[in-house]
Each structure stands twice: as structure tokens, then as C-alpha cells.
Design a protein around this motif. Structure first.
Motif, PDB file in Angstrom:
ATOM      1  N   THR B 328      28.576 -65.290 -44.971  1.00  0.00           N
ATOM      2  CA  THR B 328      28.079 -66.605 -44.568  1.00  0.00           C
ATOM      3  C   THR B 328      28.756 -67.094 -43.278  1.00  0.00           C
ATOM      4  N   GLU B 329      30.046 -66.839 -43.136  1.00  0.00           N
ATOM      5  CA  GLU B 329      30.741 -67.291 -41.915  1.00  0.00           C
ATOM      6  C   GLU B 329      30.133 -66.650 -40.658  1.00  0.00           C
ATOM      7  N   GLU B 331      26.963 -65.494 -40.452  1.00  0.00           N
ATOM      8  CA  GLU B 331      25.615 -66.045 -40.315  1.00  0.00           C
ATOM      9  C   GLU B 331      25.666 -67.444 -39.683  1.00  0.00           C
ATOM     10  N   ARG B 332      26.614 -68.237 -40.152  1.00  0.00           N
ATOM     11  CA  ARG B 332      26.710 -69.594 -39.621  1.00  0.00           C
ATOM     12  C   ARG B 332      27.144 -69.587 -38.155  1.00  0.00           C
ATOM     13  N   GLU B 336      24.888 -71.482 -35.699  1.00  0.00           N
ATOM     14  CA  GLU B 336      25.503 -72.758 -35.316  1.00  0.00           C
ATOM     15  C   GLU B 336      26.145 -72.707 -33.927  1.00  0.00           C
ATOM     16  N   PRO B 374      21.793 -73.729 -39.690  1.00  0.00           N
ATOM     17  CA  PRO B 374      23.084 -74.393 -39.516  1.00  0.00           C
ATOM     18  C   PRO B 374      23.481 -75.159 -40.779  1.00  0.00           C
ATOM     19  N   GLY B 377      23.555 -71.394 -43.982  1.00  0.00           N
ATOM     20  CA  GLY B 377      23.519 -69.925 -43.990  1.00  0.00           C
ATOM     21  C   GLY B 377      22.114 -69.469 -44.325  1.00  0.00           C
ATOM     22  N   TYR B 433      19.464 -78.524 -47.867  1.00  0.00           N
ATOM     23  CA  TYR B 433      19.312 -78.669 -46.425  1.00  0.00           C
ATOM     24  C   TYR B 433      18.642 -79.989 -46.055  1.00  0.00           C
TER      25      TYR B 433
END
Lengths: 455, 455
Positions: B328-329, B331-332, B336, B374, B377, B433
Motif C-alpha cells: 500500500t505504501e 501504491e499510495r 499521491e 490517494p 490505495g 473514499y
């Protein structure tokens, strides 16, 4: 340009060049001239394609194209006012995108519904099941539309539940173990599949006034009938500040809205089913749409049934008495012979109904309704809920229902609970009614019944 | 007349006499003049009621009315252009329909989301959860509307399945037994709860071209995170004759349609959540609505992440290599920091993706997409499906997936299968979201997580 989305809705001009992708439903030719019937999936009706040896470069290849093959046709859209179908496509080029195997199971002949259940992954390609599942989709949307327009909040009540008060031993267990140590299970307790979202919906009605669920429910009932499945969808509206009369109006309105939606959007499908499955279908739906549903009290119904027996009518079960649970034959007699239209039976004896129903002033009956429809029997079951905390607790005690798991539900009565009513409608029963299909397995995409878990 | 259905939508004339039923949200008075804030459940906004000792006969009784009590107010609808709220009701009579208990758990103070989860049957009466579940209902309708307008057929794929190929050991078992003699079980075989309706939807897409599912799915994953639940709803469209690009457009269009629907129907709720839960919410939704989503290939993404590490960016996992499963980090970071908007990551290595995805010409990657957004993920996972029978069978063999239960699915390739693509969207992820809620438990009416099965 590729044309999709319901050719019959398009206002295409005569002699327009168009392109269509679709599946072959039939293919015949006389060596010089061929006819393909194709369906592109976007509408129920088929499209006839005319292909000529002099017009396309691969006439021999196309002449051999098998059923269910995917093809692309370029051609001239041609109005045919004197023919059976209103237009056809004169092919200028045909491309085979994917040739189907020779052993495609749906060769052009009649198949029994029983056989088609064994190929449920393919049966939607037949006209009958194509019609049924288009109607299923439309009916679902019509139901959402009906409630949305009246400002109902849609709530997804839980499928896995720890509360099987309503299940009466007919719930499926949900587990990650192969033994019964449920306290060591995923949820640290015994879990089962829901049989109804009503109790949870009642909670939400206390916040939103008008709510409804529309989701799957389950019965582990080991009975092989044409009307029961282990997995089926239910619609359960719940309306705070409303009484039994209000929700009977709501149920009648919903059924009529579905019929109207189908008349407006699925006339081809309904006509096909009327011609091929149930000759009475369109007439019946029109009648229901135009009728005001009848209302008969349970007590009056018993009198009517007793009179019928006295006058020589033979039921399988002729032993009619106040307090009995009516069977389908009795229900059908009342709506088909006596009232000749959909009939709400109301005010049932409390001992044959659920603990949460409001006890009437006579202290013998509850404010419950079942909607009986010709040809089907029970379609809707509803009630006004008991709003008095002490009365509902007493009912649980009387009926030996353990209240520990239900305390949150009973507690709703403590925080401003002024009337609440709702009903449950089995979606597949409704679909049988509006399609004329007589087996519940034939209105479910991949049905689940005892000893039957294909796909 | 009783007025319901969203007072704020009504064009009621100043000084009209109306009647309202609702629940008390607050009650204060100075001995002569009192103010009730009530909500009738039909809209998010509350109504202020002014009651005066000289105007109603039971001032003392009303002054003592407790929170959540159900009351009926007759009064004069009065425009108040200079006050905070645009109108109020000047009571002429107030009737207590059902007085709430003193111990109503939602007394007027802030409650933590953790505490409110323990009273999930009541939390929809708070402003925050009232907003969340109204938005959930609206978003569900918007999704049905989006697909309905494009002529998709809604299909209810089965919940109970005999096919756990996709489950990877994380499926719940469905049984009526307390042992593992599944051949003597309800279905005569082992049954489990579905993890996806995709395979069944693919079959229906071969009949209807464009179909979608919208129903519950399950994971028996024993992980307690803010993003995972054992029971959640998925939307899974499947479109025959379409490729990866087509369904990325479809996904983008769907998300934008939901946002537009919420702007049009739930502005009060979104404003409240922006003021109280997530200050960025309205801005973020507006930005997403106006942006064209980005596209980045997996291979390019690895290069971007390698460059980031080289330039000193610290991930928890800095070990970046082609073939890894992104966390996830990562992907973000991509959506982002790099693209600053929703991003489709496409063409993943085949070995980290499912067997049914179409292998690209490089024979290393598959035609798959994940939509990264953003703050969240992954929101959507989709792919073009492998259409070649032999290739998909080979992939099953390579990945040691038993094909016996899947034969019907593989066979779809034999009968005119020309392209098919689809995606899956976790409904609750989307709701997090569009509401700003950070725990999946707070967008589900009655959430199910490990060791947690209340209600």
C-alpha cells in the motif's frame, strides 16, 4: 461505426452502413445466398443478416460458421416493411472472431428445462432463459427505483449472523473448522447464514423511518419442491410510524411498479414467454396491474373454507378449523376462486405467527398479512411489529425464544418506538409470477438446492 | 396534514399549518419558552420546533421529554430568513407518542467510533453515521443506475459455491454438520461462501454482453486491520467484446457517476462529514470528479519507485524489484506523490496475478489493472480475461489450480469467446473514499470481523 445497445431502439436510417459484433444463433444458405440470425447480447431481439456470394469475399467460410461463434458483420441496414422482422442487415463483409466448437451443447432444437439446469453457465443463451434473466435484472432495478423514489434508505443487513432465533433449526452454519468447537471458531461463537434481515432493518428504520433490504437469504430446508431453494433473495422494507394498512399499500404499489416497469422495458421478453411458456402471462399481469388487491381476515377465510367444504369442495386437507395453518391449496382457493385476484389475508391467530408481531386488541390475533396471489400462493408476508417492550418479552417467554441474543432488538422498543411495520417478499417467487416459470430453479442464475451444488 | 419526505425539499408557504412526527434530538427550555430539535428520519437535516407555555396545553410534560422519544407536533411553519436555519415550526400542540427510557445510550455528547460500534443498532441515529449510511444507500443506487442506463444486465451470482479455486484457503465453510463428512452434507459436497462472482458473471456476459454483480462476498482472513472485513459487498461488471482500456473507462465513469449522484443528492451529508470527519473530503471528491485518471505501467512504476529510493525516499519496504507485489505504501506513493490523482497501474507480472488474466505479447505480463486512489490505495482490480482455451488451461497447470471444478468456466472459451474484460470494486472501500471514514467497520451497518459477531 459499431452499433450496440439495443438495435430496436435505434432510429437508424434505411441504407446506413453499420457494423455489428454478435453471436450466431442460426445459419443457413443455399450455396449463393445465406441467412445468419445473430444476437449481440444488448437486446432480446435478434438481427437477421443476409449474406450473398457476390457480396462477401469469404462466403464458404461464413456458410460453415457454427452456432455460438462470435462474428463481426459490416453491412447495410435495410428496412423491410413487408417482412416479418422490421429490418435486416445486408452484409458487405463478415469476419469470424472466434469459431465455436462443434460440440456446442445448444444446437438448434428444443431442450428440456431439466437438461438446461445442468448447463446453467450456457442456458442464458437460449431465448427462454435470456428472457427470464433480463426480466430478473429489470425487476431488481424496478424495486430499487420504487423505494428510492419514495426516499427509502437501502440497508445491507448482515449475511453472517450470530442470531438464529428465526432460523428454527434450518440455518446453515458458517465456520472455518471441521468440528463444533465454535468458541474457537473465526467469530469465537457459532455463526450462521441469515434467514431474514428484518430484525436489523427494524433498527435502521428507527433512524431513517423508511428502509429496505434487498439481499440473499438462506434456508437449509431439506425439501425438494419447485418453490424452495437453499439460497434466494428477499426484499424487506420496514417503515417506522406506519401500520399494517400502510405496508399493504406499499406492497401493492411495489408489485404494480415492477409490472409497469416490465411492460415499459421488457415487452419483447413478456410476449415471448406468453407465446412459449405461459399463455396467460400478459393477461394476468395486466389484470393484477389494474386491480385493487382484496383483503380478507383469517377468521372470515376460515368461514369461507368451511362453507366450501360444506358445499362439496374437496381439498386434500378438508379438516378446516380456526387456528390452523393454511396450506397452499387453501390459499389458492381464496385468491383464485373466491376473490379472483391478489388477496391480503390479515389478522392471523397469534400462535401460528412470529413473536415480533403486534397482538390485536382481541388478544387472539396479530396484525399480520400474507399476500396470496393466483397461481403461486403466498408472495408476501408482513406485519405491524409489537411496540410494547413488556408484551414482546412476554411473547418470547411464551414461545420459549431465548432473549439473550435478541436483547439489542428488544431494546429498540425502549427508545421512542412508535409503530413500525414491514414485509418480506421472496424475489424468486415474484419472478416466477412475472415470467410464468413454474420451477424456482429456472429463475435463479445458478440455483442451490439439496444435493445440488454445480458451478 | 402530516408532512414527510425531506422538509427541506418542500416548498411550504410561510405560516402554513403542518404536522410532523419525529424523534427528539435535543430539548431545552427556560420555563416559558422551549426549543426541540427533531428529525423525522426522511432527511439528514433537523427541524427546530419552538414551543411556548401559552401556546401548548402540556408545556411541563414536553419540557421533560427525553432524547429519542417519538413525538407528534402540530404547528405553524415559519420562515426565519435572519436565523441560522431557514425555517422553524411554532408548535400549537405536541403529543408524546412514545417516551424514551432515561438510559438511552446516545445522550448529547461526543461518542467515540469504537464505542458506537458496540451499539451498532443505534448508531445510525447519530449525525455522523446517519450521514454515512445515507451515502451508502445513495451510492448503491447510483451504481445500479449507472449500469442500468448503459443496458447492463444485473446478475445475482451464487453466494454458496462449491468452487473455492479463488479462495486460497480463506473461504468460510457452509455446512449443516459439525464434522467434515462433507459428502453427507446438505449439498453432498464441501460448500463455501463466495469470494467473487466474477467467474459466474463471465458466463452471463457471453449471453448479455454487459453484466454486473452487486452482492456480498466473504474472506475468512484472520487479520484485524481498518481495511478488511469478513463480509463486504462487491461490484463486478463483466463486458464481452471489450478489452482492458474499455473497462478502465467503465470504472472511471462509475466512480464519477457515484460522486456526481452524491453531489446532487447528499450535499448536506458531505458537508457535515467535511466539517466533522475529513476536512479534505469535498475538495478531494471535486478533484477526482474533474480529473482524467492517470495510467502507469507496472514496469514504469518499478522504475519510479527505484528512482524514489535512490533519491532518498524511505519506504518501510525499500527492497524494490521487478516482479514484487506492491504494498500500500508504494501504491499510495505512486498516486499521491507521483501522479497526484487516481492512477490505473497496468500490465502486472503474470506470476503475481490470477490465472484467468490475459497474457500480453511479452509473455511476462498480463492485461490487468489496479486503480490506486490517494488516501486509500487499491480501489479496483480488473483485467482482460484469457480467451484462449489452451493458454488458460496451461496457466492452471502452471499454478497448480485443479481444473475439475472449473471445467464449466474454462469451457466458456470454446463457444465464441472473443475478448471479455471486467473489474471488481469493493463497495466499502469506495464508501470509505467518499465519506472520509477511516475504518471499514464504520461504513458497514453491522460489521463482521475476527472474534466479532455482535447483533
Amino acid at each position: 461505426m459499431e452499433i450496440v445497445f439495443d438495435l430496436y431502439q435505434y432510429k437508424i436510417k434505411d441504407q446506413t452502413k453499420i457494423e455489428v459484433l454478435g453471436w450466431v444463433r442460426s445459419n443457413r444458405n443455399n450455396g449463393k445466398l445465406g441467412f445468419l440470425v445473430i444476437n449481440d447480447g444488448t437486446c432480446f431481439d435478434d438481427l437477421q443478416v443476409v449474406y450473398k456470394k457476390e457480396a462477401i469475399s469469404n462466403f464458404e467460410e461464413i456458410a460453415r460458421v457454427r452456432l455460438s461463434s462470435a462474428i463481426k458483420i459490416s453491412g447495410i441496414f435495410t428496412l423491410t416493411p413487408t417482412a416479418k422482422q422490421p429490418f435486416e442487415l445486408q452484409a458487405t463483409a463478415i469476419e469470424v472472431l472466434d469459431l465455436a466448437d462443434e460440440n456446442y451443447p445448444l444446437q438448434k432444437k428444443e431442450h428440456s428445462h431439466e437438461y438446461l439446469r445442468e448447463i446453467a453457465h450456457l442456458r442464458a443463451k437460449t431465448k427462454t432463459f435470456n428472457a427470464v434473466f433480463r426480466i430478473r435484472s429489470s425487476a431488481a432495478f424496478a424495486i430499487h427505483e420504487y423505494f428510492n423514489r419514495q426516499n427509502f434508505v437501502y440497508v445491507n443487513t448482515p449475511i453472517i449472523t450470530g442470531n438464529d432465533a428465526e432460523g428454527a433449526g434450518e440455518s446453515f452454519i458458517v465456520t472455518v473448522r471441521d468440528d463444533d468447537k465454535y468458541h474457537e471458531d473465526f467469530f469465537d461463537k457459532k455463526a450462521s447464514l441469515t434467514v431474514s434481515g428484518q430484525l436489523h432493518a427494524e433498527g435502521f428504520a428507527q433512524a431513517f423511518r423508511s428502509v429496505y433490504t434487498f439481499g440473499p437469504t438462506f434456508r437449509a430446508e431439506n425439501s425438494n419442491t419447485t418453490r424452495h431453494a437453499a439460497e434466494f433473495w428477499m426484499i424487506e422494507p420496514e417503515v417506522a410510524f406506519s401500520d399494517l394498512n400502510d405496508i399493504m399499500k406499499l406492497a401493492q404499489g411495489m408489485i404494480k411498479h415492477v409490472i409497469k416497469y416490465l411492460f415499459d422495458h421488457n415487452h419483447s421478453e413478456l410476449s415471448f414467454l406468453t407465446a412459449n411458456v405461459d399463455a396467460e402471462l400478459l393477461t394476468r399481469l395486466q389484470n393484477v396491474y389494474e386491480s385493487e388487491f382484496a383483503q380478507t381476515s383469517y377468521t372470515a377465510a376460515i368461514d369461507l373454507l368451511l362453507a366450501a367444504v360444506k358445499n362439496g369442495h374437496q381439498f386434500v386437507n378438508n379438516d378446516i378449523f380456526w387456528g390452523m395453518d393454511l396450506q397452499t391449496e387453501h390459499e389458492r382457493y381464496l385468491c383464485e376462486v373466491v376473490n379472483k385476484k391478489p388477496t391480503f389475508l390479515i389478522d392471523y391467530p397469534k400462535y401460528i405467527k412470529a413473536f415480533y408481531m403486534k397482538i390485536n386488541d382481541d388478544n387472539k390475533t396479530v396484525a399480520a398479512c400474507d399476500l396470496l396471489v393466483p397461481g403461486i400462493g403466498e408472495l408476501v408476508g408482513g406485519s405491524q411489529r409489537e411496540n410494547d417492550y413488556q408484551k414482546i418479552v412476554n411473547r418470547c417467554l411464551e414461545m420459549k425464544i431465548p432473549t439473550s441474543d435478541l436483547q439489542w432488538y428488544l431494546d429498540l422498543r425502549k427508545y421512542g418506538y412508535y409503530k413500525s411495520s414491514g414485509f418480506g417478499l421472496g424475489f424468486e417467487r415474484l419472478l416466477m409470477y412475472v415470467t410464468g416459470m413454474t420451477n424456482i430453479r429456472d429463475v435463479i442464475a445458478f440455483p442451490r438446492t439439496p444435493k445440488n451444488l454445480l458451478f
